[in-house]
Every structure is written in structure tokens, then in C-alpha cells.
Design a protein around this motif. Structure first.
Motif, PDB file in Angstrom:
ATOM      1  N   PHE A   1       7.843   8.983   4.122  1.00 52.18           N
ATOM      2  CA  PHE A   1       7.065   9.927   4.665  1.00 52.18           C
ATOM      3  C   PHE A   1       6.014  10.900   4.278  1.00 52.18           C
ATOM      4  O   PHE A   1       4.949  11.051   4.502  1.00 52.18           O
ATOM      5  CB  PHE A   1       7.422  10.421   6.780  1.00 52.18           C
ATOM      6  N   ARG A   2       6.783  11.994   3.248  1.00 49.82           N
ATOM      7  CA  ARG A   2       5.859  12.520   2.876  1.00 49.82           C
ATOM      8  C   ARG A   2       5.153  12.215   2.176  1.00 49.82           C
ATOM      9  O   ARG A   2       3.995  13.062   1.118  1.00 49.82           O
ATOM     10  CB  ARG A   2       6.862  13.950   2.396  1.00 49.82           C
ATOM     11  N   SER A   3       5.630  10.675   1.213  1.00 44.81           N
ATOM     12  CA  SER A   3       4.700  10.583  -0.288  1.00 44.81           C
ATOM     13  C   SER A   3       2.822   9.531   0.419  1.00 44.81           C
ATOM     14  O   SER A   3       2.652   8.957  -0.214  1.00 44.81           O
ATOM     15  CB  SER A   3       5.408  10.030  -0.911  1.00 44.81           C
ATOM     16  N   VAL A   4       3.168   9.092   1.839  1.00 42.53           N
ATOM     17  CA  VAL A   4       2.016   8.096   2.574  1.00 42.53           C
ATOM     18  C   VAL A   4       1.280   8.926   3.205  1.00 42.53           C
ATOM     19  O   VAL A   4       2.109   9.641   3.787  1.00 42.53           O
ATOM     20  CB  VAL A   4       2.372   6.871   2.907  1.00 42.53           C
TER      21      VAL A   4
ATOM     22  N   THR B   1       0.826  -1.411   0.294  1.00 40.18           N
ATOM     23  CA  THR B   1       0.213   0.186  -0.131  1.00 40.18           C
ATOM     24  C   THR B   1       0.993   1.383   0.027  1.00 40.18           C
ATOM     25  O   THR B   1       0.442   2.321  -0.329  1.00 40.18           O
ATOM     26  CB  THR B   1      -1.053  -0.416   1.126  1.00 40.18           C
ATOM     27  N   MET B   2       1.696   1.191   0.941  1.00 43.17           N
ATOM     28  CA  MET B   2       2.806   2.699   0.378  1.00 43.17           C
ATOM     29  C   MET B   2       3.541   3.054  -0.433  1.00 43.17           C
ATOM     30  O   MET B   2       3.530   3.799  -1.089  1.00 43.17           O
ATOM     31  CB  MET B   2       3.521   2.279   2.248  1.00 43.17           C
ATOM     32  N   ALA B   3       3.910   1.704  -0.541  1.00 41.69           N
ATOM     33  CA  ALA B   3       4.656   1.625  -2.589  1.00 41.69           C
ATOM     34  C   ALA B   3       3.777   2.192  -3.788  1.00 41.69           C
ATOM     35  O   ALA B   3       3.987   2.975  -4.132  1.00 41.69           O
ATOM     36  CB  ALA B   3       4.732   0.130  -2.734  1.00 41.69           C
ATOM     37  N   PHE B   4       2.360   2.278  -3.418  1.00 41.81           N
ATOM     38  CA  PHE B   4       1.783   2.336  -4.432  1.00 41.81           C
ATOM     39  C   PHE B   4       1.503   4.202  -4.448  1.00 41.81           C
ATOM     40  O   PHE B   4       1.636   4.743  -5.260  1.00 41.81           O
ATOM     41  CB  PHE B   4       0.057   2.114  -4.108  1.00 41.81           C
ATOM     42  N   TYR B   5       1.497   4.813  -2.844  1.00 39.60           N
ATOM     43  CA  TYR B   5       0.994   6.260  -2.516  1.00 39.60           C
ATOM     44  C   TYR B   5       2.709   6.510  -2.815  1.00 39.60           C
ATOM     45  O   TYR B   5       2.145   7.876  -3.549  1.00 39.60           O
ATOM     46  CB  TYR B   5       1.306   6.370  -1.236  1.00 39.60           C
ATOM     47  N   MET B   6       3.691   6.042  -2.583  1.00 39.60           N
ATOM     48  CA  MET B   6       4.848   6.020  -2.897  1.00 39.60           C
ATOM     49  C   MET B   6       5.006   6.485  -4.185  1.00 39.60           C
ATOM     50  O   MET B   6       6.135   8.121  -4.902  1.00 39.60           O
ATOM     51  CB  MET B   6       5.825   5.285  -2.691  1.00 39.60           C
ATOM     52  N   PHE B   7       4.570   5.340  -5.557  1.00 39.57           N
ATOM     53  CA  PHE B   7       4.791   5.617  -6.756  1.00 39.57           C
ATOM     54  C   PHE B   7       3.811   6.997  -6.919  1.00 39.57           C
ATOM     55  O   PHE B   7       4.398   7.380  -8.244  1.00 39.57           O
ATOM     56  CB  PHE B   7       4.174   4.445  -7.357  1.00 39.57           C
ATOM     57  N   ILE B   8       2.790   7.145  -6.565  1.00 36.99           N
ATOM     58  CA  ILE B   8       1.642   7.962  -7.847  1.00 36.99           C
ATOM     59  C   ILE B   8       2.876   9.454  -6.893  1.00 36.99           C
ATOM     60  O   ILE B   8       2.873  10.409  -8.104  1.00 36.99           O
ATOM     61  CB  ILE B   8       0.543   8.266  -6.583  1.00 36.99           C
ATOM     62  N   SER B   9       2.966  10.134  -5.820  1.00 38.58           N
ATOM     63  CA  SER B   9       3.823  10.760  -5.049  1.00 38.58           C
ATOM     64  C   SER B   9       4.649  11.005  -6.494  1.00 38.58           C
ATOM     65  O   SER B   9       5.033  12.509  -6.905  1.00 38.58           O
ATOM     66  CB  SER B   9       4.189  10.756  -3.949  1.00 38.58           C
TER      67      SER B   9
END
Lengths: 393, 442
Positions: free
Chosen positions: B278-281, A366-374
């Protein structure tokens, strides 16, 4: 004469910097190793599963909102991940569009010469910025969309045509089903759009060369609207509607979105519009006043002054905060979990994790997904910033 | 004959558009036909909204009732504030034992008095005041709120807090009345103003030691009842989490920001990676990670309670955002300051601690207040993972039997409460921004 440099082990800059770096790397490495061994030990003691085999294991639960084909018991956890990711992307995408449009309108209204209008826009910004988003989301869900009429007394938003129906189970709308020859209409539409773009370019060139202006808007619009329509009727209207109809206790057919989706969409759009409005306002104010005066002096109308002179110059100041707002919208869509919309966090990181129990892998994915988007978004932002900097005078 | 006018020409009166209410109206509301229509339309919308809110929230609302049914009996179209009023204690203090609530209030008042000198222009030694709050107050407040047996460490910190608070108050009063710091005043009243520095210092140390001893003896004579963290809740819990969050995020953020700007590649890469992850999640994923993964990270048999897990997550998350605030503050410092500091022979820590940070921090105060507002709003997320913060409390009203299904009023009350707190703070930070930039136009 140059003084002779003496090498002193304890005073030397290079030795020190190497020492500090090795020390830090060692400390961090030790901590990571400590956490990993603890985790491995704990997983073993608790008999918890590890590895990524669960992705192909079938998931036994269903979800009320999905964009891909999925059946509980047959679909896998991999499917669940994709459903969650797509749901997050869908709600973020729609909220971003709505909040950007609304934000630009409010931001421009904030600078209106009409005192009352600018104060109303200010009130909007201050109210919605200073109330936690989570309270707003929960309020829209429990206080508005759950209190809509029941299925039997549904609201018809299409004025009696029964194409768009709203009740406390969500929003139902008719979906078009293209027939055999519908592709011809689409091809015509594409041709018309391309034609309009070429026409516009030519008109611009002509204006640059001769100074003559041509009205491109009306002919383009006419071509884009009427040509496909003519083809559409000529091919015998190859389009059917899948209309939601009342069957038993609920509507069937068409497309439906749950109330949680609507609440999240409205809350995210309103909240982020308030933030975007502030950056739009700041961006517009950052444009030198002389630009406004000069544009007025050459006789442009107020609307054109805004559209052709001020906004284009304000964009470099607006875009970075705008995009960071978009990023926040994606992140904040994770609050869906509070009202049960099946986004990636509530579906994958919560439900799936509770069912299958691959804590480390699922949280990581899940975190990797958000990091990928960011990272993707900041990549494009960097490209934009470079381009803007080049044309800066 | 000279053409000279002997009398002064009277000044023309201001144009009507500037001097009268009518002129103002004409200029700001009815300058064109379009604007006039807009004004009338907006006025109508405002009227509808205000009138609707007034009827629902005041005219038809019920303020005194025992149950929701009674509210309905009174009026079907009005708000039922009675439920919110009935739960007011819970909203503010959670399930904290009612007879112990004075401890929370006392802790709050103590903090207000402790920090008050920071806003008094004439008080001396503001840096020390700020430092004493950060070092001692958390222990005093922590004990006040949770109670139970004091360990030796706790006893020492509490005594220290009492001494620090007493000195701070005396110093503030001395500053207000005599415009002197308490140190000068005490030395003066003992007639030692001209004594050697060493004598003065020893005298002060002796006085503080005596005070510390007295405080230690006094505090060991009382204890307060133990209140477990699960009873903490409401606005109190929200403020505790965000207060600890902001107080620890600042040092964490400074370290991370310095790491990110460091010349040493290992430090730079590690800090940058940590900040960016931490800023990207979203915060909620970090909170979930804290509750699901922290138990796995810890050695076997070592259990962190949920509140501590949440606080660690909030601190880590906010330190990364604070790091970016600090970095922006550092970037605003002109290069000459670094070079000047190097020229007079200061090393890295001397440069940062004595020259750069004090300037950068001053510039960052408005942004720090802004982060605190954001943190305060974000803290409502802990209700999702099952802590009864203010939002958790507001949402439990609808599950209380007499007020079953009362959703809207509590949420609106919470929204108003947050609006007041956050709006006031953001106004204050804007005021600070203006004040700080006014003193800096050189």
C-alpha cells in the motif's frame, strides 16, 4: 542444580507461537480464498472477460501525448500500457530534476543570513506545503495554462525566432534533426568530456602530491564547448530544425506538449521543492557548527564552505528524505488524471479499463508498475545507505 | 596603598548592532553589498506580488453580485468573490438540506466540547475522555448526520454516548472548580468516601444505569430526518472522511506495526507485505481499486455504497502509513523498557499495552497530527472519483449557470481555507513536539 523443565502444552512458547502463526495464516488464507471465489463468481455472472489476451488486442482510442509510434485501431492495449508508463516516467523524471534543483536553492536560502530572503523562502515552503497538491495542479491547469492566448496570438518565448511557442494548446518547440555527419560532432563532444575528466583527475593528483592548484574549469569548459563546435562547422553544420509552423488552426511540426503536461510539471516541481527544501535545511542544520567555523578559519569563502564542507557532510542526512520525496513525486504524478494528462493511471487504469473491462488485470498491472518503481528506488537507496554508513566516522 | 576602586564600573552599553533598529537592519539586511542588493531586489519582488494580489483580490474585486456578468460589469481585472460567497453554504455543507444543517454544526460543537477536557490541564481522566470519544461519538455523530430510524443497537449506542458526554462534561466542570474527579465528588457528596470499594463501585454502576435508562427513554422520543449520503458534501464530507480515516488508521497502524516487529515470521511477512504494497502505490489507484474491485470482492447481491468504499480505501491506505509512524515511535523506546517490563513478569500484551505503547504514543502525537494534515490534503482526491467533497464543490461553481466559467476564485478560496487549517495544525504539532521533548530531557 538446574530445575527440570516440564513440558506443558498450553504454556509452551513454541506451541503458542506456532498456534498463533497457523491461526493468522489460516485467517488470511481464508479471506483471500473468500475474495477470490467471490470475484471469480461475480466475473462469471457479469460475463466479464478475464486473462491477459487483451494486451495484444487493438485499442480503438487515441491519446494526445505519446512517446512511441501508435495509431488507434492498430496499436494494442500493450502499447497503451507502455505509452502510459513512459508518460508517467517522463513527467516524474522532469519534475524530480526541477524540484530537486529548486528545493536545494530554497533550502539554502532558508538559512541565508539575510533576514528577508530567509523569510521569503520560509513563506514559500509553508504556503506550498500546506495547500493540497490536487488544488495546485488544477489551479495551474485551469487558472494559468488554459488562460494563455489562443493559437493566433501565441506567445513566442524565443524572442521572435519562432522556435519556442506557447499558447493555450500547449508548448511547441523546434526539434533538431541530425544530418549525415552529425555523429562526428557527438564523438568529439564525448572525447572532450572524457578528456576533461582525465585532466581533472590529473590536476587532483598533482594537488595531492605537490600542493599546486590548477584551474581546471576554464580549459575543460573551453574544450567541451569549442572542439565540438569546430567539428560541427567543419562538417558543414549537419543539423536541421523541425520548426513548428502555423497551419490552419494549429501548429504543426516540431515537438509539442499539452497544457496538462506543463501544469502537472510546474505544480509537482513547486510542491515537492517545498518538501525537499525542508529536508535540505534539516540536513544542513544537522552538520556540526564547528565544521562551518573550521572551514571559515582555514580561509574558505562562504560559497566553498557550503559546497566543499557542509553539503557533502549533510548529504547522508539529506538523501533518504530526498529519495522518499522522489518516490512521492512518481506517485503524485498519478494526479494527472484530474487534468487529463495521459499518464498510466488515466490512460490505462481509466480509459483502457472502461473500454476493455479487464478490471482485475488492469488494476493489478498498474499497481505492479508502481511497486516495481518503488522497489527499484528503495533498492538503490539501501545501497547508498550502506555506502554512507561505511564511511561514517 | 591598595589600588581598589570604590565604585562599581558601569556596564558598557550593548553594541549598536544589537540594540537599535538601525543596527538590526544593518546586521540582518545590509551586511554586505551583495546582501544589500539582494534585500532591495527581494523587497521589490514582494512589493510587486503583494500589490498585484491586493489589487486583484481586494481593490478591484467584486464581493456582491448576482452573476459573473455583473462582476465583469463592475471590474474586468478584479476577482469575483461574489460567486464564492454565494456558494459558501455548498462549499461547507455540500447539498445537505439547508434546514438540517444545524445537525452538522451541532455535531461539530458536540465534538469540540467532548474533546475540550483534553486540553484543560486541570481536568482529570484524559485517557477515558479520549476513549469515550472514539467509542461513542462516531455513533452519535453518524446518526445525527444521516438520521432516519434508529435500530436497537443504534439506540443503545446513542444512549451510551449521551451518558458518556454528560459524565465527561460534569467531570470537566468538577475538575475545573473543585480539582477533583466527578467520581470522588459524587461519592463525597453522598457521604460514602470511607465506604468499602465494592459499595462505592455498586453505587456508581447504579447511578450510571439510572442515567442510561433516562437517556434511553429520552432519545427514543425523537428522531431526525433521513439524509442520504449522496447529499453529503463540501468541507463537511472532507472532514468526515479524514476524521474516520485517522481514527481507524491509528488502531490499524498499531496492529500492523506490532505485526511487522513481531518475532513470529508469518505475522511479520504478512504485515510487511501489506504495508509495503500500500505504501508503494498512489492513493488514487487504491481509490480506483476500491470503486472497481470492491463490488467484485463482495458476495453477489451485497452492495457497498461509494462513500463506504472510499472510506475503506482511505483507512487501509492510511493504516499502512500510520504503521510506519508507530514503528518509528516504537523504535525510539529504549530497550531497557522492554527488559524492565519482562523483569517484573509482564507478558507481551502487558509489556506493549502498559509500558511501551503509552510512551511511544506520546512521542508520536506530533507525527500523528502530521499524518492527519497529510490525510486532510489527500482527501481532496475523492473528488476525482466523483464524490462532492470540498474540491468537488469548488469545481462545480464554474458549472453553475450564473457563475459559468468561474474557476480561479473558488480554487484560491479553497487553497486559503486549506492553508489556514493545515498551517494552524502544523504549528500546533510543532508546539507539541517542543512541549513533549521539554518534559523528556533525562
Amino acid at each position: 542444580m538446574r530445575p527440570k523443565e516440564e513440558f506443558n502444552f498450553f504454556q509452551d512458547q513454541r506451541v503458542r507461537s506456532a498456534f498463533y502463526q497457523i491461526l493468522t495464516a489460516g485467517l488470511v488464507g481464508w479471506m483471500v480464498w473468500y475474495l477470490i471465489t467471490n470475484t471469480a463468481h461475480n466475473l462469471e455472472v457479469r460475463g466479464m472477460n478475464t486473462g491477459f489476451s487483451f494486451i495484444n488486442a487493438s485499442a480503438g482510442f487515441d491519446t494526445d501525448f505519446k512517446l512511441i509510434e501508435y495509431k488507434p485501431g492498430i496499436g494494442t492495449y500493450g502499447d497503451i500500457f507502455i505509452i502510459g508508463a513512459l508518460n508517467t516516467l517522463l513527467i516524474s523524471f522532469l519534475s524530480i530534476i526541477a524540484s530537486t534543483v529548486l528545493g536545494f536553492i530554497i533550502g539554502v536560502l532558508r538559512l541565508s543570513s539575510n533576514w528577508l530572503v530567509s523569510k521569503v523562502a520560509l513563506a514559500y515552503v509553508e504556503i506550498f506545503r500546506n495547500i493540497p497538491l490536487l488544488i495546485q495542479i488544477v489551479f495551474w491547469y485551469i487558472g494559468v495554462f488554459s488562460l494563455l492566448p489562443v493559437v493566433k496570438k501565441s506567445l513566442d518565448l524565443s524572442f521572435g525566432a519562432e522556435r519556442v511557442i506557447l499558447n493555450n494548446r500547449g508548448l511547441y518547440f523546434a526539434t533538431p534533426i541530425p544530418g549525415d555527419l552529425f555523429w562526428m560532432t557527438l564523438v568529439t563532444l564525448a572525447a572532450a568530456v572524457i578528456g576533461a575528466i582525465i585532466y581533472r583527475r590529473r590536476a587532483h593528483k598533482r594537488q595531492d602530491a605537490t600542493g599546486e592548484q590548477t584551474n581546471t574549469l576554464l580549459p575543460s569548459l573551453a574544450a567541451i564547448i569549442f572542439l565540438p563546435l569546430i567539428v560541427f562547422f567543419a562538417t558543414g553544420m549537419p543539423l536541421e530544425w523541425d520548426i513548428p509552423t502555423l497551419q490552419g488552426f494549429n501548429f504543426a511540426g516540431g515537438t509539442s506538449v499539452p497544457p496538462a503536461f506543463l501544469a502537472l510539471l510546474v505544480a509537482l516541481s513547486i510542491y515537492h521543492a517545498a518538501h525537499i527544501a525542508e529536508s535540505v535545511r534539516a540536513g544542513i542544520l544537522s552538520v556540526n557548527r564547528g565544521q562551518n567555523d573550521a572551514a571559515m578559519a582555514i580561509g574558505l569563502k562562504p560559497g566553498k564552505v557550503m559546497g566543499l564542507v557542509i553539503i557533502p557532510q549533510a548529504m547522508p542526512a539529506i538523501v533518504p528524505p530526498l529519495i522518499s520525496n522522489w518516490m512521492n513525486t512518481v506517485k503524485n504524478s498519478s494526479l494527472a488524471i484530474a487534468i487529463g494528462y495521459s499518464d498510466i493511471v488515466s490512460l490505462f487504469m481509466q480509459t483502457a479499463l472502461n473500454q476493455a473491462g479487464y478490471a482485475v488485470e488492469m488494476v493489478g498491472m498498474t499497481m505492479a508498475f508502481y511497486m516495481f518503481i518503488s522497489l527499484t528506488i528503495s533498492f538503490f537507496l539501501n545501497i547508498y545507505n550502506k555506502r554512507v554508513q561505511l564511511v561514517e566516522r | 596603598m591598595a589600588i581598589v576602586k570604590a565604585t562599581k564600573t558601569p556596564a558598557r552599553s550593548a553594541p549598536i548592532s544589537e540594540s537599535s533598529i538601525l543596527g538590526w537592519l544593518q546586521k540582518n539586511l545590509f551586511s554586505s553589498a551583495f546582501n544589500s542588493v539582494l534585500t532591495v531586489f527581494t523587497t521589490y519582488i514582494i512589493y510587486l506580488t503583494v500589490n498585484g494580489v491586493y489589487i486583484w483580490g481586494f481593490a478591484d474585486a467584486t464581493f456582491v453580485a448576482e452573476t459573473r456578468r455583473e462582476c465583469y460589469g463592475n471590474s474586468l481585472t478584479g476577482a469575483c468573490w461574489a460567486g464564492v460567497i454565494d456558494w459558501l453554504d455548498n462549499i461547507f455543507y455540500g447539498r445537505y438540506p439547508r434546514e438540517e444543517i444545524w445537525r452538522i454544526n451541532f455535531g461539530g460543537i458536540l465534538l469540540a466540547f467532548w474533546m475540550a477536557p483534553l486540553w484543560i490541564a486541570r481536568a482529570k481522566g484524559k485517557v477515558l475522555v479520549g476513549a469515550s470519544v472514539v467509542v461513542f461519538y462516531p455513533f452519535l455523530a453518524g446518526y445525527l448526520f444521516s438520521g432516519g430510524d434508529k435500530g436497537l443497537f443504534m439506540q443503545v449506542m446513542i444512549s451510551g454516548a449521551i451518558v458518556a458526554f454528560a459524565i465527561n462534561m460534569a467531570n470537566a466542570i468538577a475538575g475545573l472548580l473543585k480539582q477533583q474527579s466527578i467520581v470522588r465528588l459524587v461519592i463525597g457528596s453522598l457521604g460514602q468516601t470511607n465506604a468499602a470499594d465494592k459499595t462505592q463501585r455498586n453505587l456508581l454502576i447504579a447511578l450510571v444505569a439510572v442515567g442510561f435508562g433516562a437517556a434511553y427513554l429520552w432519545q427514543s422520543s425523537w428522531t431526525v430526518e433521513f439524509v442520504t449520503w449522496t447529499k453529503w458534501g463540501g468541507l463537511f464530507l472532507t472532514l468526515v472522511i479524514s476524521g474516520i480515516g485517522i481514527a481507524s488508521a491509528l488502531p490499524g497502524g498499531i496492529i500492523l506495526a506490532l505485526g511487522r516487529r513481531s518475532k513470529l515470521p508469518v505475522l511479520r511477512v504478512l504485515s510487511t507485505g501489506f504495508i509495503e504494497v500500500f505504501r508503494s502505490v498512489p492513493l488514487i489507484t487504491v481509490l480506483f481499486m476500491a470503486t472497481t474491485m470492491f463490488p467484485l470482492f463482495m458476495p453477489e447481491g451485497f452492495v457497498l455504497n461509494k462513500l463506504v468504499q472510499v472510506i475503506i480505501a482511505v483507512v487501509l491506505f492510511n493504516a499502512c502509513y500510520m504503521a510506519e509512524t508507530v514503528r518509528a515511535g516504537l523504535q525510539a523506546i529504549p530497550k531497557g523498557q522492554f527488559e524492565g517490563a519482562h523483569t517484573i513478569g509482564l507478558g507481551y500484551w502487558g509489556t506493549m499495552g502498559l509500558i511501551i505503547m503509552p510512551q511511544a504514543l506520546k512521542h508520536m502525537i506530533p507525527n500523528i497530527v502530521g499524518s492527519f494534515i497529510g490525510l486532510l490534503k489527500d482527501t481532496t482526491l475523492v473528488s476525482i472519483i466523483g464524490l462532492f467533497d470540498i474540491l468537488g464543490m469548488l469545481r462545480s461553481i464554474s458549472k453553475d449557470v450564473p457563475w459559468l466559467g468561474l474557476h480561479k476564485e473558488p480554487l484560491i478560496f479553497g487553497a486559503i481555507l486549506f492553508f489556514i487549517i493545515c498551517f494552524a495544525m502544523s504549528k500546533y504539532s510543532r508546539h507539541l513536539e517542543v512541549k513533549l521533548s521539554a518534559g523528556n530531557n533525562h
